[in-house]
Design an enzyme around this catalytic site. Structure first.
Site, PDB file in Angstrom:
ATOM      1  N   ALA A 253       0.798  -1.218   0.000  1.00 39.66           N
ATOM      2  CA  ALA A 253       0.000   0.000   0.000  1.00 39.66           C
ATOM      3  C   ALA A 253       0.838   1.280   0.000  1.00 39.66           C
ATOM      4  O   ALA A 253       0.496   2.255  -0.670  1.00 39.66           O
ATOM      5  CB  ALA A 253      -0.931  -0.015   1.216  1.00 39.66           C
ATOM      6  N   ARG A 307       1.413  -1.169   4.861  1.00 33.58           N
ATOM      7  CA  ARG A 307       1.957  -2.047   3.826  1.00 33.58           C
ATOM      8  C   ARG A 307       0.952  -3.100   3.338  1.00 33.58           C
ATOM      9  O   ARG A 307       0.855  -3.372   2.139  1.00 33.58           O
ATOM     10  CB  ARG A 307       3.205  -2.743   4.382  1.00 33.58           C
ATOM     11  CG  ARG A 307       3.778  -3.871   3.526  1.00 33.58           C
ATOM     12  CD  ARG A 307       4.940  -4.510   4.275  1.00 33.58           C
ATOM     13  NE  ARG A 307       5.428  -5.730   3.653  1.00 33.58           N
ATOM     14  CZ  ARG A 307       6.470  -5.811   2.829  1.00 33.58           C
ATOM     15  NH1 ARG A 307       7.113  -4.697   2.494  1.00 33.58           N
ATOM     16  NH2 ARG A 307       6.862  -6.964   2.337  1.00 33.58           N
ATOM     17  N   ARG A 325       3.589 -12.072   0.234  1.00 39.36           N
ATOM     18  CA  ARG A 325       4.045 -13.266   0.948  1.00 39.36           C
ATOM     19  C   ARG A 325       2.938 -14.317   0.983  1.00 39.36           C
ATOM     20  O   ARG A 325       3.073 -15.338   1.644  1.00 39.36           O
ATOM     21  CB  ARG A 325       4.430 -12.921   2.409  1.00 39.36           C
ATOM     22  CG  ARG A 325       5.551 -11.898   2.537  1.00 39.36           C
ATOM     23  CD  ARG A 325       6.883 -12.426   2.035  1.00 39.36           C
ATOM     24  NE  ARG A 325       7.956 -11.493   2.306  1.00 39.36           N
ATOM     25  CZ  ARG A 325       8.301 -10.475   1.523  1.00 39.36           C
ATOM     26  NH1 ARG A 325       7.620 -10.267   0.398  1.00 39.36           N
ATOM     27  NH2 ARG A 325       9.296  -9.671   1.837  1.00 39.36           N
ATOM     28  N   HIS A 377       7.294  -2.254  -7.696  1.00 38.90           N
ATOM     29  CA  HIS A 377       7.383  -1.942  -6.273  1.00 38.90           C
ATOM     30  C   HIS A 377       8.277  -0.707  -6.095  1.00 38.90           C
ATOM     31  O   HIS A 377       8.802  -0.162  -7.054  1.00 38.90           O
ATOM     32  CB  HIS A 377       8.012  -3.107  -5.501  1.00 38.90           C
ATOM     33  CG  HIS A 377       7.158  -4.340  -5.417  1.00 38.90           C
ATOM     34  ND1 HIS A 377       6.594  -4.774  -4.240  1.00 38.90           N
ATOM     35  CD2 HIS A 377       6.789  -5.240  -6.364  1.00 38.90           C
ATOM     36  CE1 HIS A 377       5.908  -5.882  -4.454  1.00 38.90           C
ATOM     37  NE2 HIS A 377       6.014  -6.194  -5.741  1.00 38.90           N
ATOM     38  N   TYR A 379      11.247   0.519  -2.802  1.00 38.58           N
ATOM     39  CA  TYR A 379      12.207   1.311  -3.526  1.00 38.58           C
ATOM     40  C   TYR A 379      13.527   0.536  -3.620  1.00 38.58           C
ATOM     41  O   TYR A 379      13.631  -0.568  -3.062  1.00 38.58           O
ATOM     42  CB  TYR A 379      12.451   2.652  -2.792  1.00 38.58           C
ATOM     43  CG  TYR A 379      12.899   2.484  -1.345  1.00 38.58           C
ATOM     44  CD1 TYR A 379      14.235   2.472  -1.003  1.00 38.58           C
ATOM     45  CD2 TYR A 379      11.964   2.330  -0.318  1.00 38.58           C
ATOM     46  CE1 TYR A 379      14.643   2.307   0.319  1.00 38.58           C
ATOM     47  CE2 TYR A 379      12.349   2.156   0.989  1.00 38.58           C
ATOM     48  CZ  TYR A 379      13.699   2.143   1.310  1.00 38.58           C
ATOM     49  OH  TYR A 379      14.094   1.948   2.615  1.00 38.58           O
ATOM     50  N   GLU A 452      11.976  -2.640  -8.565  1.00 39.34           N
ATOM     51  CA  GLU A 452      11.997  -1.726  -7.416  1.00 39.34           C
ATOM     52  C   GLU A 452      12.357  -0.342  -7.954  1.00 39.34           C
ATOM     53  O   GLU A 452      13.481  -0.102  -8.391  1.00 39.34           O
ATOM     54  CB  GLU A 452      13.023  -2.185  -6.375  1.00 39.34           C
ATOM     55  CG  GLU A 452      12.726  -3.539  -5.748  1.00 39.34           C
ATOM     56  CD  GLU A 452      11.651  -3.488  -4.678  1.00 39.34           C
ATOM     57  OE1 GLU A 452      11.155  -2.362  -4.397  1.00 39.34           O
ATOM     58  OE2 GLU A 452      11.307  -4.546  -4.129  1.00 39.34           O
TER      59      GLU A 452
END
Length: 487
Positions: A253, A307, A325, A377, A379, A452
């Site tokens: 999130a 998150r 996950r 995603h 970072y 990322e």
């Protein structure tokens, strides 16, 4: 409640250690992986009591929801205890020498910082750990790290100022060029000077579908626990025969630049569709800007650093599952938690979450000709490929590395930003239950990458809006490069 799995004991065999050592090139990486394996498998961690004690104001605690009289996305559930969480005085730290730390109970360092010192883990890899520490725990956490000979770099002195500046910059960038923006803007109000709420993103997807009805189809592939739609837009002139590419964002999130980037990719693909090269036009594109709409909206309204999704759990005080996950691949592996209050809680079973189930069902039905899975995603500025759930490369790793290298070189030339291409476990460590690993293993999709995006840690998840456009362009360069490789 502790489960049998929590107490299971497993010895690391000599053959496993040898395999890891020969597979990995970096000695520090080997040490990190081995310590992770030992920490999660050699001893049973009895953390429940300690974790329960540290359910404070992190947003993990369960709140009471009451249905409202309307059922639109914004007001379907009313949080009667809503009060935005602030991070005044919270510092963002980067901790080095993390492999030097070994707890007597082999409790992972991230867990120590989270459950004893109020930490919020931002990023963990083989070299360092980024974690924000609340004001009340700064002194004790620093003393703990000093005692264990770990160096600390302060990336930011006040996380709340980062959040406030992010919001103010978005407003200023939008209003300062408002007249020009409105003449060029979409009817939905979509632009790339600020981060948008879910309603604006979905309105933009509907607008695109309306403008290009012959090549676009908008799906609602399921609903979240709070009743929000899970939307996917398909772009294709020949969906039956063309090779397919899936792109998603917003699994976590708080990673706002991810949905912004995927939305930009959607815009960029169709802005000049008739002039696009064949390797773009002769594909079937599936684009899902926000895989975690409940969590995304919660991060916008109440907790900027949230998150997970917002699924209720059996634990009476906690919400949310880490969707990355929750996929059925190495689900019981390392890098996730069995405790519902953890940011990396993997759920009570593989694919337990509505979001996970919807994506799995949708992609499984379309696995024929599915040539690429790209998930965005932040970072770290990385372009990584399987595996993440075990310390092994896929058989065609040389091909994936070559394509990623090309994308990274193109980004450096265009925006002068340095991204790194690598296999996931080498740079991020081992973590099971990821969507990328699942797609590769279950569907046999060849070109699977996790990207990322910016930055490398100074802003982390709270990337200023004036970096959205260039970051999104970097994402599009990756998409373009992969499309060419497939062609």
């Amino acid at each position: 409640m502790k489960t049998t799995r929590d107490r299971r004991k497993c010895n690391l065999s000599r053959s496993t250690a040898t395999t890891l050592a020969t597979t990995l090139r970096s000695p520090s990486t080997v040490l990190f992986i081995l310590l992770t394996v030992i920490a999660y498998r050699t001893y049973a961690l009895d953390l429940d009591e300690e974790k329960d004690q540290f359910i404070t104001n992190t947003g993990n605690q369960k709140k009471q929801f009451a249905p409202t009289t309307t059922v639109n996305d914004e007001t379907r559930y009313l949080d009667v205890n809503a009060s935005p969480i602030h991070y005044d005085g919270t510092q963002l730290w980067r901790i080095y020498n993390i492999t030097n730390y070994i707890d007597k109970n082999l409790m992972p360092l991230a867990d120590i910082l989270e459950y004893k010192y109020g930490g919020n883990v931002w990023k963990e890899n083989v070299k360092f750990l980024d974690v924000s520490i609340t004001k009340d725990h700064l002194k004790s956490a620093r003393q703990f790290l000093k005692q264990n000979h770990m160096a600390v770099e302060i990336l930011n002195e006040n996380v709340q100022k980062l959040i406030d500046d992010e919001a103010a910059m978005g407003v200023n960038l939008t209003s300062s060029d408002f007249g020009k923006r409105t003449r060029k803007s979409t009817a939905s109000g979509m632009h790339f000077k600020d981060y948008h709420d879910l309603d604006t993103i979905y309105s933009f997807m509907r607008e695109i579908r309306g403008k290009y009805p012959n090549i676009c189809r908008l799906y609602s592939i399921g609903k979240t626990v709070e009743g929000r739609d899970l939307k996917v837009l398909r772009i294709s002139e020949n969906p039956r025969d063309y090779k397919k590419i899936w792109i998603d964002g917003g699994i976590h999130a708080r990673e706002w630049v991810s949905p912004a980037t995927v939305t930009f990719i959607l815009y960029k693909l169709l802005a000049n569709w008739t002039d696009q090269p064949d390797y773009i036009r002769h594909k079937t594109w599936y684009i899902m800007p926000v895989m975690n709409p409940d969590g995304y909206e919660y991060s916008r309204r109440e907790n900027r650093l949230w998150r997970k999704n917002r699924s209720p759990s059996t634990h009476e005080q906690c919400y949310g599952v880490d969707l990355n996950r929750n996929f059925d691949i190495g689900w019981e592996s390392y890098g996730s938690s069995t405790h519902p209050c953890s940011d990396t809680y993997r759920g009570h079973s593989p694919a337990s979450e509505l979001e996970t189930q919807a994506v799995v069902k949708f992609l499984t039905k379309r696995k024929f000709n599915l040539h690429s899975y790209l998930t965005f995603h932040s970072y770290g500025q990385l372009m990584v490929y399987p595996w993440a759930y075990r310390a092994v490369k896929v058989k065609d790793a040389n091909i994936l590395q070559r394509v990623a290298n090309t994308a990274v070189q193109r980004i450096a030339k265009k925006t002068h930003q340095n991204y790194r291409a690598a296999v996931t476990y080498e740079v991020l460590g081992i973590a099971g239950g990821g969507s990328d690993d699942w797609c590769r293993a279950a569907l046999g999709t060849p070109y699977v990458y996790t990207v990322e995006l910016r930055d490398r840690g100074h802003y982390g998840f709270i990337l200023p809006p004036d970096q959205i456009l260039e970051t999104a362009l970097e994402g599009y360069i990756i998409v373009d490069t992969v499309a060419q490789a497939i062609n």
